[in-house]
Structures are given as structure tokens and as C-alpha cells.
Design a protein around this motif. Structure first.
Motif, PDB file in Angstrom:
ATOM      1  N   SER A 303       0.970  -1.403  -0.001  1.00 20.73           N
ATOM      2  CA  SER A 303       0.042   0.093  -0.070  1.00 20.73           C
ATOM      3  C   SER A 303       0.861   1.362   0.203  1.00 20.73           C
ATOM      4  N   LEU A 304       1.946   1.146   0.823  1.00 20.59           N
ATOM      5  CA  LEU A 304       2.893   2.292   0.873  1.00 20.59           C
ATOM      6  C   LEU A 304       3.548   2.477  -0.516  1.00 20.59           C
ATOM      7  N   LEU A 305       4.050   1.572  -1.132  1.00 16.52           N
ATOM      8  CA  LEU A 305       4.698   1.655  -2.240  1.00 16.52           C
ATOM      9  C   LEU A 305       3.746   1.936  -3.438  1.00 16.52           C
ATOM     10  N   GLY A 306       2.893   1.266  -3.507  1.00 17.09           N
ATOM     11  CA  GLY A 306       1.823   1.743  -4.640  1.00 17.09           C
ATOM     12  C   GLY A 306       1.045   3.191  -4.486  1.00 17.09           C
ATOM     13  N   ASN A 307       0.793   3.507  -3.422  1.00 16.99           N
ATOM     14  CA  ASN A 307       0.243   4.868  -3.076  1.00 16.99           C
ATOM     15  C   ASN A 307       1.253   6.153  -3.438  1.00 16.99           C
ATOM     16  N   GLU A 308       2.364   5.877  -2.923  1.00 14.22           N
ATOM     17  CA  GLU A 308       3.484   6.699  -2.912  1.00 14.22           C
ATOM     18  C   GLU A 308       3.741   7.138  -4.632  1.00 14.22           C
ATOM     19  N   LEU A 309       3.850   5.959  -5.129  1.00 13.66           N
ATOM     20  CA  LEU A 309       4.000   6.193  -6.611  1.00 13.66           C
ATOM     21  C   LEU A 309       2.721   6.995  -7.484  1.00 13.66           C
ATOM     22  N   ARG A 310       1.556   6.461  -7.254  1.00 18.69           N
ATOM     23  CA  ARG A 310       0.504   7.254  -7.549  1.00 18.69           C
ATOM     24  C   ARG A 310       0.656   8.769  -7.254  1.00 18.69           C
ATOM     25  N   LEU A 311       0.783   9.016  -5.919  1.00 17.50           N
ATOM     26  CA  LEU A 311       0.640  10.350  -5.385  1.00 17.50           C
ATOM     27  C   LEU A 311       1.994  11.098  -6.191  1.00 17.50           C
ATOM     28  N   ALA A 312       3.026  10.378  -6.225  1.00 23.78           N
ATOM     29  CA  ALA A 312       4.258  11.277  -6.768  1.00 23.78           C
ATOM     30  C   ALA A 312       3.767  11.507  -8.108  1.00 23.78           C
ATOM     31  N   LEU A 313       3.313  10.417  -8.985  1.00 24.02           N
ATOM     32  CA  LEU A 313       3.092  10.882 -10.604  1.00 24.02           C
ATOM     33  C   LEU A 313       2.042  11.966 -10.564  1.00 24.02           C
ATOM     34  N   HIS A 314       1.102  11.945  -9.860  1.00 28.37           N
ATOM     35  CA  HIS A 314      -0.092  13.051  -9.686  1.00 28.37           C
ATOM     36  C   HIS A 314       0.614  14.334  -9.264  1.00 28.37           C
ATOM     37  N   ASP A 315       1.618  14.506  -8.472  1.00 31.20           N
ATOM     38  CA  ASP A 315       2.300  15.594  -8.182  1.00 31.20           C
ATOM     39  C   ASP A 315       3.045  16.138  -9.281  1.00 31.20           C
ATOM     40  N   LEU A 316       3.587  15.256 -10.177  1.00 31.15           N
ATOM     41  CA  LEU A 316       4.406  15.613 -11.432  1.00 31.15           C
ATOM     42  C   LEU A 316       3.522  16.190 -12.360  1.00 31.15           C
ATOM     43  N   GLY A 317       2.101  16.106 -12.405  1.00 32.99           N
ATOM     44  CA  GLY A 317       1.335  16.526 -13.446  1.00 32.99           C
ATOM     45  C   GLY A 317       0.467  15.484 -14.055  1.00 32.99           C
ATOM     46  N   MET A 318       0.723  14.352 -13.789  1.00 30.29           N
ATOM     47  CA  MET A 318      -0.058  13.349 -14.516  1.00 30.29           C
ATOM     48  C   MET A 318      -1.533  13.162 -13.907  1.00 30.29           C
ATOM     49  N   PRO A 319      -2.727  13.281 -14.761  1.00 31.63           N
ATOM     50  CA  PRO A 319      -3.876  13.108 -14.316  1.00 31.63           C
ATOM     51  C   PRO A 319      -3.913  11.885 -13.467  1.00 31.63           C
ATOM     52  N   LEU A 320      -5.017  11.927 -12.458  1.00 28.36           N
ATOM     53  CA  LEU A 320      -5.318  10.579 -11.465  1.00 28.36           C
ATOM     54  C   LEU A 320      -5.548   9.473 -12.002  1.00 28.36           C
ATOM     55  N   PRO A 321      -6.308   9.224 -13.214  1.00 29.06           N
ATOM     56  CA  PRO A 321      -6.581   7.898 -13.652  1.00 29.06           C
ATOM     57  C   PRO A 321      -5.456   7.213 -14.034  1.00 29.06           C
ATOM     58  N   PRO A 322      -4.541   7.549 -14.793  1.00 33.90           N
ATOM     59  CA  PRO A 322      -3.318   6.940 -15.433  1.00 33.90           C
ATOM     60  C   PRO A 322      -2.312   6.575 -14.024  1.00 33.90           C
ATOM     61  N   ALA A 323      -2.069   7.999 -13.262  1.00 34.91           N
ATOM     62  CA  ALA A 323      -1.433   7.708 -12.207  1.00 34.91           C
ATOM     63  C   ALA A 323      -1.811   6.381 -11.068  1.00 34.91           C
ATOM     64  N   THR A 324      -3.334   6.353 -11.068  1.00 39.25           N
ATOM     65  CA  THR A 324      -3.753   5.331 -10.383  1.00 39.25           C
ATOM     66  C   THR A 324      -3.766   4.156 -10.840  1.00 39.25           C
ATOM     67  N   PHE A 325      -3.691   4.020 -12.302  1.00 46.78           N
ATOM     68  CA  PHE A 325      -3.590   2.554 -12.863  1.00 46.78           C
ATOM     69  C   PHE A 325      -2.087   2.083 -12.727  1.00 46.78           C
ATOM     70  N   LEU A 326      -1.213   3.106 -12.829  1.00 46.26           N
ATOM     71  CA  LEU A 326       0.454   2.457 -12.392  1.00 46.26           C
ATOM     72  C   LEU A 326       0.496   2.086 -11.156  1.00 46.26           C
ATOM     73  N   GLY A 327      -0.106   2.763 -10.267  1.00 45.02           N
ATOM     74  CA  GLY A 327       0.082   2.492  -8.873  1.00 45.02           C
ATOM     75  C   GLY A 327      -0.443   1.094  -8.732  1.00 45.02           C
TER      76      GLY A 327
END
Length: 411
Positions: A303-327
Motif C-alpha cells: 500500500s505504501l509503495l503503490g500509493n506513493e508512486l500514484r501520488l508522486a506521479l500526480h504531483d508531477l502533473g499526471m492525471p489521476l486515472p493513469p497515475a492510479t493505474f500505474l500505482g
């Protein structure tokens, strides 16, 4: 005739226990097939729905068909793992009496944790969700209190065999009401944007994430009856929760404004708190699903690793759906390593690990906007919610295609 009938009867009992524990229909079919060989059944055909099983078995010149009811669905990760090990790790012949005794022992095992322990875990998880989504200190604290109270209430009502839909609606109303009363009593300015996260995430434990993901996986594996019945069950649970939440929001006159997004931060303390919140959320939902201690720990890390990746990608400007998919994809890929080392079913690890990615604030905006008659705005928020939830599920499915060859081959 009596031997094949006895074998099929206990085999159906095994399948019923797997379905009641929340396992996917295709895994139930595989596990029943593995046990049927050890029971001496020459040919087995199984039809699986959420509320019933029908199986036909042939042994020699005898052909028997039996139907059984499954009963109310639930989630028990420990039982899923134990039943799958029983089916796939054994060898040699097996008698119906021996299998029945194994099932008796499994059914006799109580929940791994008390109601109070699970309530505390869910309370902390609710607070973690609130913090991660912009909740202020009061909103986060009240999410802890309300979430823990709500989980206790639901567990007690279900222990007394309450109807799941009625229990969900009642629990939602009680939990959300307690949250609003706390904010109104302790807050200096009443309900504000910093409290919206706590309001929605205090009831996130009611979201049927496990059956939703199981429904998708069954659809991919050509189990349409089980998939659609699970999807309908999950939709009804969500509708019951939405009705309860909508009623509280309407009575309290809540606005759909949320706290503004926090700009990306590399402050070590902020990063550490965010990681801790992700870890606690994973722990809480693994405990809710009656996972073993080692699975709880593994889920927290994933949970920590997947959510940190998702939040980091979203912080860098990626829309939430693809960031969530990658997480979710990362969680699914790492789960294959955990599955091999811990010998635990994959679904018991992946689902609680991605619940933290649920876009609860979009759901909150959808409900409140519909109450206020702002249909277009509500539809936009609802579409965002659906896209993110779909990305969560498709991330896990994509990981299956990458790591399991049998998912790429029709059987």
C-alpha cells in the motif's frame, strides 16, 4: 452411487465455503477440480453464482448432479488462503470423510482479531485517508473516532445476522452523523473544506472493494454469472451507503467544497507522514478482511509503495486515472513476488493494498451535488470516480496478464 454422491456433496460444501469467504469463481472452479481428482471423480462440471453452486460428477457409470445454496457473501482472507492450500498443496487420494473433517476444522476457527481490534485498525485507516486527502487535524481526528465507531456498529449488527444492505445504510448514517456532530461541537467555524475528506473517508470501510475486484477478475476469466451477480451485489451495497451518506449530507446542509490540493513537497517530515498514513491504511483494511499477520504486514508495505508512486506521479502533473493505474499495476506486480514467498492467494494481498486509492472525494461531490440539483457537476464528479476506480481494477488485471501466462491463453 453413494460414494460419488458423498464425494460431490462434500466438494460442494468446499466450494460454498470458498464463495462465502469472497474468493473468485474461477479459483473456486480450479480448486474444486483439483480436489475432485483426489476424490476419485472422473469428470466434474460446475456452475457458479454468488448465491448458489450446481455441480455434476461422473464416476464409473454413475452420474450425479447436486445444487446447494451459498448464503450471504462475506470476506475472510485467512479462510480463502487455507482452503486454497487444502486444494492445491495436498497429494494422493482423499476420502469424503477426511475432507469433511478438514472443512469442520477450518469452519471452527474464529476470527483472527476481536471486534475492538479491527475497529481501532479501521479508525486509524480512516484518519490516514483523511490526512492523505487534505483533511485538517480536527477532521482527521474525527474520522478516526467515527470510522472506529462505525466498524464496531457494523460488526455487531452483522454478528446478529442483520441484512447487509440495511446494516450498510444504518452504519453509514450513524458514522456520518457522529462525524458531523463532532465537527459541529468542536469546530470553530463549522463544516469547512478541510472536513470534507474526513466525512467521506470515515465510511470508506463500507466500500465493497473486494467483491468489485473479484467481479472484474471473474469477467476476464469467463465467469459471467458470478461476475454479474457480484457486481450487482457490490452496486447495491454502494447504493445503500450512498443513500445513507446523502441523507446525512442533506440534513447537515454540507457543501461540496473540498480543501485545495496541497502543492508537492519534499520536506522529509511531510513525506514520512504520508508514507505512515499509507502504511496504516493498508494495515487497517488487511485486518478488516481477516488476513493473517504476515499478510497484514505485506499489504502495508505494498500500500505504501503503490500509493506513493500514484501520488508522486500526480504531483508531477499526471492525471489521476493513469497515475492510479500505474500505482495499482505496481501493487499487482509486487504481489506476484509476495504470493510466491508467502504462499498466499493474490487477491488477499492486492485488494486491501489498493483500497487507499479509492477516490472518495469524487463520490462525496457526486452525492452532494445531486442533492443540490447540480446534475451536470455531479455527473462530472461521478465520471471521475468511475475512471479512477476502473483504473484501480485494470491495473491489477494488467499485472495478472504480465505475470501469469495462463491469463493470456484461453482454456
Amino acid at each position: 452411487m453413494s460414494s460419488v454422491r458423498e464425494a460431490l456433496d462434500v466438494l460442494l460444501r468446499f466450494g460454498r465455503l470458498m464463495m462465502q469467504a469472497g474468493d473468485t469463481a474461477f479459483r473456486v472452479r480450479e480448486s474444486m477440480g483439483a480436489l475432485s481428482d483426489r476424490l476419485g471423480i472422473e469428470a466434474l462440471a460446475v456452475q457458479i453464482a454468488l448465491n448458489g453452486l450446481t455441480a455434476s460428477a461422473r464416476q464409473g457409470g454413475d452420474l450425479v448432479t447436486i445444487t446447494c445454496e451459498v448464503g450471504p457473501p462475506g470476506i475472510n482472507a485467512w479462510r480463502i488462503a487455507t482452503l486454497e492450500r487444502l486444494a492445491h498443496e495436498g497429494s494422493g487420494g482423499l476420502t469424503p470423510d477426511a475432507l469433511a473433517k478438514e472443512l469442520d476444522a477450518i469452519e471452527a476457527v474464529p476470527a483472527l482479531r476481536s471486534i475492538a481490534t479491527v475497529a481501532i485498525a479501521i479508525g486509524l485507516a480512516s484518519g490516514a485517508f483523511s490526512y492523505l486527502n487534505g483533511g485538517d487535524s480536527l477532521g482527521t481526528a474525527m474520522a478516526v473516532v467515527a470510522g472506529g465507531f462505525g466498524q464496531s456498529l457494523r460488526a455487531l449488527l452483522l454478528r446478529h445476522r442483520g441484512n447487509q444492505y440495511a446494516v450498510t445504510a444504518l452504519t453509514t448514517v450513524a458514522t456520518a452523523s457522529l462525524y458531523c456532530i463532532g465537527i459541529a461541537t468542536l469546530g470553530a467555524t463549522g463544516f469547512g473544506p478541510g472536513h470534507a475528506a474526513g466525512f467521506i473517508f470515515s465510511v470508506l470501510f463500507l466500500v465493497p472493494g473486494f467483491p468489485l475486484v473479484a467481479s472484474l477478475l471473474d469477467a476476464v476469466q469467463h465467469q459471467p454469472v458470478a461476475s454479474l451477480s457480484r457486481l450487482f451485489y457490490s452496486t447495491m451495497i454502494l447504493l445503500a451507503a450512498a443513500i445513507g451518506l446523502s441523507a446525512v449530507a442533506a440534513v447537515a446542509g454540507l457543501a461540496a467544497t473540498v480543501a485545495p490540493a496541497t502543492p508537492p513537497s519534499i520536506v522529509p517530515l511531510a513525506l514520512a507522514l504520508r508514507a505512515l498514513a499509507s502504511l496504516l491504511a493498508g494495515f487497517g483494511f488487511a485486518a478488516l478482511y481477516n488476513s493473517s499477520t504476515r499478510v497484514v504486514l505485506a499489504v502495508g508495505v505494498l500500500s505504501l509503495l503503490g500509493n506513493e508512486l500514484r501520488l508522486a506521479l500526480h504531483d508531477l502533473g499526471m492525471p489521476l486515472p493513469p497515475a492510479t493505474f500505474l500505482g495499482a499495476l505496481l501493487v499487482g506486480l509486487l504481489a506476484s513476488l509476495v504470493e510466491a514467498r508467502l504462499h498466499e492467494p493474490r487477491i488477499t494481498v492486492t485488494v486491501p493494498s489498493i483500497i487507499i486509492m479509492t477516490p472518495g472525494l469524487f463520490a462525496f461531490q457526486t452525492i452532494v451535488m445531486l442533492n443540490q440539483g447540480q446534475v451536470l457537476t455531479a455527473l462530472q464528479a461521478g465520471a471521475n470516480f468511475c475512471f479512477v476506480v476502473g483504473a484501480m481494477a485494470m491495473g491489477l488485471a494488467a499485472a495478472r496478464f504480465v505475470t501469469e501466462r495462463r491469463w493470456l491463453v484461453e482454456s
